[in-house]
Design an enzyme around this catalytic site. Structure first.
Site, PDB file in Angstrom:
ATOM      1  N   HIS A 180     -34.272  89.754 -24.402  1.00  0.00           N
ATOM      2  CA  HIS A 180     -33.931  91.176 -24.179  1.00  0.00           C
ATOM      3  C   HIS A 180     -34.167  91.580 -22.725  1.00  0.00           C
ATOM      4  O   HIS A 180     -33.300  92.155 -22.079  1.00  0.00           O
ATOM      5  CB  HIS A 180     -34.763  92.049 -25.128  1.00  0.00           C
ATOM      6  CG  HIS A 180     -34.775  93.505 -24.777  1.00  0.00           C
ATOM      7  ND1 HIS A 180     -33.664  94.301 -24.857  1.00  0.00           N
ATOM      8  CD2 HIS A 180     -35.781  94.315 -24.327  1.00  0.00           C
ATOM      9  CE1 HIS A 180     -33.977  95.537 -24.490  1.00  0.00           C
ATOM     10  NE2 HIS A 180     -35.245  95.572 -24.153  1.00  0.00           N
ATOM     11  N   PHE A 181     -35.331  91.224 -22.195  1.00  0.00           N
ATOM     12  CA  PHE A 181     -35.535  91.749 -20.843  1.00  0.00           C
ATOM     13  C   PHE A 181     -34.760  90.977 -19.780  1.00  0.00           C
ATOM     14  O   PHE A 181     -34.498  91.499 -18.709  1.00  0.00           O
ATOM     15  CB  PHE A 181     -37.005  92.013 -20.490  1.00  0.00           C
ATOM     16  CG  PHE A 181     -37.959  90.866 -20.447  1.00  0.00           C
ATOM     17  CD1 PHE A 181     -37.866  89.896 -19.487  1.00  0.00           C
ATOM     18  CD2 PHE A 181     -39.013  90.815 -21.349  1.00  0.00           C
ATOM     19  CE1 PHE A 181     -38.794  88.872 -19.426  1.00  0.00           C
ATOM     20  CE2 PHE A 181     -39.947  89.800 -21.298  1.00  0.00           C
ATOM     21  CZ  PHE A 181     -39.835  88.814 -20.333  1.00  0.00           C
ATOM     22  N   HIS A 182     -34.330  89.751 -20.136  1.00  0.00           N
ATOM     23  CA  HIS A 182     -33.476  89.079 -19.151  1.00  0.00           C
ATOM     24  C   HIS A 182     -32.064  89.668 -19.136  1.00  0.00           C
ATOM     25  O   HIS A 182     -31.361  89.551 -18.132  1.00  0.00           O
ATOM     26  CB  HIS A 182     -33.448  87.571 -19.397  1.00  0.00           C
ATOM     27  CG  HIS A 182     -34.661  86.890 -18.815  1.00  0.00           C
ATOM     28  ND1 HIS A 182     -35.759  86.551 -19.558  1.00  0.00           N
ATOM     29  CD2 HIS A 182     -34.958  86.542 -17.536  1.00  0.00           C
ATOM     30  CE1 HIS A 182     -36.684  86.007 -18.768  1.00  0.00           C
ATOM     31  NE2 HIS A 182     -36.227  85.992 -17.536  1.00  0.00           N
ATOM     32  N   ARG A 199     -43.235  84.035 -27.835  1.00  0.00           N
ATOM     33  CA  ARG A 199     -43.189  84.231 -26.389  1.00  0.00           C
ATOM     34  C   ARG A 199     -44.603  84.074 -25.840  1.00  0.00           C
ATOM     35  O   ARG A 199     -45.537  83.880 -26.621  1.00  0.00           O
ATOM     36  CB  ARG A 199     -42.649  85.618 -26.030  1.00  0.00           C
ATOM     37  CG  ARG A 199     -43.589  86.754 -26.359  1.00  0.00           C
ATOM     38  CD  ARG A 199     -43.022  88.119 -25.985  1.00  0.00           C
ATOM     39  NE  ARG A 199     -43.114  88.378 -24.555  1.00  0.00           N
ATOM     40  CZ  ARG A 199     -43.204  89.609 -24.032  1.00  0.00           C
ATOM     41  NH1 ARG A 199     -43.243  90.678 -24.812  1.00  0.00           N
ATOM     42  NH2 ARG A 199     -43.267  89.777 -22.737  1.00  0.00           N
ATOM     43  N   ARG A 200     -44.754  84.152 -24.535  1.00  0.00           N
ATOM     44  CA  ARG A 200     -46.049  84.048 -23.855  1.00  0.00           C
ATOM     45  C   ARG A 200     -46.783  82.742 -24.189  1.00  0.00           C
ATOM     46  O   ARG A 200     -48.004  82.717 -24.227  1.00  0.00           O
ATOM     47  CB  ARG A 200     -46.967  85.214 -24.229  1.00  0.00           C
ATOM     48  CG  ARG A 200     -46.463  86.590 -23.829  1.00  0.00           C
ATOM     49  CD  ARG A 200     -47.592  87.592 -23.886  1.00  0.00           C
ATOM     50  NE  ARG A 200     -47.178  88.917 -23.493  1.00  0.00           N
ATOM     51  CZ  ARG A 200     -46.894  89.908 -24.347  1.00  0.00           C
ATOM     52  NH1 ARG A 200     -46.969  89.699 -25.654  1.00  0.00           N
ATOM     53  NH2 ARG A 200     -46.536  91.080 -23.905  1.00  0.00           N
ATOM     54  N   HIS A 216     -43.178 101.588 -20.321  1.00  0.00           N
ATOM     55  CA  HIS A 216     -41.800 101.890 -20.700  1.00  0.00           C
ATOM     56  C   HIS A 216     -41.038 102.657 -19.625  1.00  0.00           C
ATOM     57  O   HIS A 216     -39.944 102.243 -19.247  1.00  0.00           O
ATOM     58  CB  HIS A 216     -41.680 102.540 -22.077  1.00  0.00           C
ATOM     59  CG  HIS A 216     -40.246 102.460 -22.519  1.00  0.00           C
ATOM     60  ND1 HIS A 216     -39.674 101.277 -22.925  1.00  0.00           N
ATOM     61  CD2 HIS A 216     -39.256 103.359 -22.488  1.00  0.00           C
ATOM     62  CE1 HIS A 216     -38.379 101.468 -23.153  1.00  0.00           C
ATOM     63  NE2 HIS A 216     -38.108 102.729 -22.903  1.00  0.00           N
ATOM     64  N   TYR A 261     -37.282 102.224 -16.860  1.00  0.00           N
ATOM     65  CA  TYR A 261     -36.274 103.184 -16.375  1.00  0.00           C
ATOM     66  C   TYR A 261     -36.389 103.392 -14.875  1.00  0.00           C
ATOM     67  O   TYR A 261     -35.415 103.805 -14.233  1.00  0.00           O
ATOM     68  CB  TYR A 261     -36.348 104.498 -17.160  1.00  0.00           C
ATOM     69  CG  TYR A 261     -36.032 104.246 -18.618  1.00  0.00           C
ATOM     70  CD1 TYR A 261     -34.875 103.558 -18.975  1.00  0.00           C
ATOM     71  CD2 TYR A 261     -36.901 104.624 -19.627  1.00  0.00           C
ATOM     72  CE1 TYR A 261     -34.589 103.265 -20.296  1.00  0.00           C
ATOM     73  CE2 TYR A 261     -36.615 104.331 -20.953  1.00  0.00           C
ATOM     74  CZ  TYR A 261     -35.466 103.648 -21.282  1.00  0.00           C
ATOM     75  OH  TYR A 261     -35.178 103.341 -22.571  1.00  0.00           O
TER      76      TYR A 261
END
Ligand code: HAS
Length: 550
Positions: free
Chosen positions: A368-370, A433-434, A217, A221
Site C-alpha cells: 500500500h505505501f509503495h 511485514r517488518r 497519518h 497528507y
C-alpha cells in the site's frame, strides 16, 4: 525568474533530498535480496538497520527536503522574493533540519537505532537518535514559519485580494504539518528523550504510539498535498489549460486540514488499549477523506478533457489522444495519478475495521505505501524535478536527458507494479511485514504463500532491482541538471516554472479565513482524541522498560 538567493535555498534543499534518496534506495535494494534469502549481509549490518535507514531516509528525509524546495521556489515565484527575515529563518531551518538528519542517520548507521521509521516503544534507540529527530522537526518548523511569514506579509500588502492558488495551498500544507508535528514532538520530548537518556525507567507504550499516529497519518497528507499542488496548479499549465475550479481546489485542501488529524487510530485498530467506540469514530472520520480525494479525481479528469477537446479531440475518449504524452513532465504525472487509484482504494480497505484484521502487519501494508507515497507522490516529485532543477540552475533540459527521463519513469512504474503487486498478494496470504526472511522453519503452508507467479519473493526482488536501476538513472539525470547540462544563454529560453491561471471570480471569501478552518480542525481533534488520551494517561498500565533486540 526568482531571486538568486531563493534559488540557492531551494537547490540546497533538493541536493540534500537526493543524497538521502541515494542511500535510501540502496538500502531498499539490499532489503529485497535479504527477504529473498539470496543475500547475507556483512556482520556489521543488520536487516533492521537498513530497513530503518530505508524508511527514515526516503519517507521522512527525502520527502521533507524535496517538499520544502518545491514550496520555497513556488512561494518566491508567486508572492515575490523573500525578505531578509524570511531568508534567515529558512536558512536556520535548513541547517537545523540537516543537523538533525545527520545525527539520526549516524545513529542508524552505527547500529544504535534499529527501531524503524515508526520507532515504536518499547524498542529503545540511543537518545541521540530521538534528539536528531526532534531537531529535524524543529528545523522544518523554522522553514514553515518563514514561509507563513512571507504569506502574511503578502496578505498585508494586498488586502482583500485572493492569494495565488500555489501560495494558498502551501499555507494549508504548512498548517497541516505544524499541527501534525505537535503529537510527535510531545511524545519525543516528554516520553522518549527522558526514557532514552535514563531520566525515567519506563515508558507508556500505548500513549507513545497514539501520539505517533496522531502525527503519522497527517504525515501522509503532508507528502500528498504538494503532489496535489503539482496536479492542480502545474499540470493544467503543462497541458495548456487553466485550473478547472479555483474554489474546488481550495476547498479540497481545507477538507484535508479538517480530516487528516482525527483519524490516527486507524493505524491502531488491532491494539487492545483503545476502546472500540473511539476506533469506530476515527474510522468514520477517515472515510471523510474520500471526499476531497474524489473531488481531486473529478477535477483532474475535467482538466484533461477540457484541454483535449480544446485541441480538437472528439468523441467519448478522443481527447485523451490530444494530451502531451511525449512531455515527460506530464506523462510522469499521469502515471502517478493512475497508481493512486489502487493506492487509495487499498487505503479504504486498510481503514475498514474488519478488513484491517486481515491486512494489518502484513506485506499488504508495505504494498500500500509503495503505491501511495512510493509512486503517486514520488513520481510527481520526479515530474517536478525535471523542470524545477533546470529552472533553478538556469540550465537546459537536453533532449537526450528527456529520453532517459522517459525510460526512468517507465522503469519506476514497472518496478513498482511488480514489487507492490507481489507485496499485496503475499500480505493477503499472510506474509508478515517488518521482518527479515521468514520461512517459518520450513512450514508447508507458509512455503505455499511464496509459490504463486506473482506472490513470491523473486518477483519482489526483480521489481526492487528494476526500481534501483530507475533510481540511479534519476540520480544521473539530477546530477546532470544540477551541474553538467549547458546553461541557457538567454533568460527567455529558461525552462518554464509552470503555474496555471486560476479564476477566483467565483471563489468564496471564507475559504481564506484560516481562523475558521484551524478552529474546526482543533475541535475535531479534541473530539476524537481528548478522552482516549486522558484515559491512557489516567489509567496507564505499568510502563515498559526499554528493549534493544538487535
Ligand atoms: Fe495509507 C498505512 C488508510 C492514503 C501512506 N498508509 C499507510 C502507511 C503509509 C501510508 C506510509 O486505515 C504505513 C504506515 C506504517 O508504517 O504502518 N491510507 C489510508 C486511507 C487513505 C490512505 C484511508 N496512505 C495514503 C496515502 C499515503 C499513505 C495518500 C501516502 C502518500 N493507510 C491507511 C491505513 C493504514 C495505512 C488504515 C494502516 C494499515 C495497518 O493496519 O497498518 C486515503 O487517503 C485514501 C483515499 C483515496 C481514495 C482514492 C481512490 C482513488 C480514486 C481515483 C483517484 C484518481 C485521481 C486522478 C486523483 C479513496 C477513485 C485521476 C486521474 C487519472 C487520469 C487516473
Amino acid at each position: 525568474m526568482i531571486a538568486v538567493k531563493d534559488r540557492k535555498l531551494a537547490l540546497w534543499n533538493i541536493g540534500i533530498a537526493y543524497i538521502a534518496f541515494i542511500i535510501g534506495t540502496f538500502c531498499g535494494l539490499l532489503q529485497v535480496f535479504v527477504r529473498n534469502d539470496s543475500l547475507q549481509l556483512p556482520k556489521f549490518l543488520d536487516y533492521y538497520q537498513i530497513l530503518t535507514a530505508h524508511g527514515v531516509l526516503l519517507a521522512l528525509i527525502f520527502t521533507a527536503f524535496f517538499i520544502f524546495a518545491f514550496l520555497i521556489a513556488g512561494m518566491s515565484k508567486t508572492l515575490g522574493s523573500f525578505g531578509p527575515k524570511v531568508s534567515l529563518f529558512a536558512w536556520i531551518g535548513l541547517w537545523t533540519t540537516a543537523i538533525g538528519t545527520t545525527m539520526a542517520t549516524v545513529m542508524i548507521i552505527s547500529g544504535k537505532a534499529s527501531v524503524l521509521y515508526t520507532f515504536y516503544a518499547p524498542l529503545k534507540a540511543s537518545g541521540w537518535y530521538y534528539l536528531g529527530l526532534a531537531l529535524f522537526i524543529i528545523g522544518t518548523w523554522f522553514t514553515s514559519f518563514a514561509l507563513l511569514g512571507h504569506f502574511v506579509a503578502w496578505k498585508k500588502k494586498n488586502k482583500g485580494q485572493f492569494s495565488p492558488l500555489f501560495a494558498y495551498m502551501t499555507t494549508a500544507t504548512l498548517l497541516l504539518w505544524i499541527i501534525a508535528c505537535l503529537g510527535v514532538v510531545a511524545t519525543v520530548v516528554f516520553q522518549y528523550l527522558p526514557w532514552a537518556f535514563g531520566l525515567t525507567d519506563t515508558i507508556n507504550v500505548e500513549l507513545s504510539r497514539s501520539l505517533f499516529w496522531y502525527f503519522g497519518h497527517p504525515l501522509v497528507y503532508f507528502w500528498l498535498l504538494p503532489a496535489y499542488m503539482a496536479w492542480y496548479v502545474v499540470m493544467p499549465k503543462i497541458i495548456g489549460t487553466k485550473v478547472f475550479s479555483d474554489s474546488l481546489a481550495r476547498f479540497s485542501f481545507i477538507l484535508f486540514i479538517l480530516f487528516s488529524f482525527p483519524v490516527g487510530f486507524h493505524h491502531q485498530l488491532t491494539e487492545p488499549g483503545i476502546d472500540s467506540f473511539w476506533k469506530f469514530l476515527q474510522v468514520v472520520l477517515t472515510f471523510m477523506v474520500i471526499i476531497p480525494t474524489l473531488m481531486t479525481a473529478f477535477s483532474m479528469f475535467a482538466t484533461f478533457e477540457i484541454s483535449g477537446r480544446n485541441k480538437g479531440g472528439t468523441g467519448l475518449f478522443g481527447w485523451l489522444r490530444k494530451l502531451p504524452w511525449k512531455d515527460v513532465r506530464f506523462s510522469s504525472l499521469f502515471i502517478a495519478m493512475l497508481f493512486f487509484i489502487p493506492g487509495g482504494a487499498g487505503g479504504i480497505i486498510n481503514a475498514s475495521f474488519q478488513l484491517n484484521e486481515l491486512v494489518h502487519n502484513t506485506l499488504w501494508v508495505v504494498g500500500h505505501f509503495h503505491i501511495t507515497v512510493g509512486t503517486p507522490v514520488a513520481m510527481t516529485f520526479m515530474s517536478v524535478t525535471f523542470w524545477l532543477i533546470p529552472y533553478l540552475t538556469g540550465r537546459e533540459f537536453p533532449k537526450h536527458l528527456q529520453k532517459l527521463a522517459h525510460i526512468q519513469i517507465g522503469t519506476w512504474a514497472i518496478g513498482m507494479l511488480l514489487m507492490s503487486t507481489a507485496q499485496h498478494l503475499l500480505g493477503l496470504l499472510g506474509a508478515p511485514r517488518r521482518t527479515a526472511y521468514a520461512g517459518y522453519n520450513g512450514n508447508e503452508s507458509a512455503a505455499e504463500w511464496f509459490q504463486g507467479i506473482l506472490s513470491n519473493h523473486v518477483t519482489m526482488a526483480i521489481g526492487g532491482t528494476i526500481l534501483f536501476f530507475s533510481a540511479m538513472l534519476l540520480v544521473y539525470i539530477v546530477a546532470n541538471l544540477m551541474f553538467v547540462a549547458p546553461k541557457v544563454q538567454d533568460e527567455n529560453d529558461l525552462v518554464e516554472f509552470p503555474i496555471a491561471e486560476s479564476d477566483t471570480s467565483h471563489t468564496a471569501k471564507f475559504l481564506e479565513n484560516w481562523g475558521i478552518w484551524v478552529g474546526i480542525a482543533v475541535a475535531l481533534i479534541v473530539m476524537a482524541y481528548a478522552l482516549p488520551l486522558y484515559d491512557m494517561i489516567q489509567n496507564a498500565p505499568p510502563g515498559s522498560r526499554g528493549f534493544i533486540t538487535w
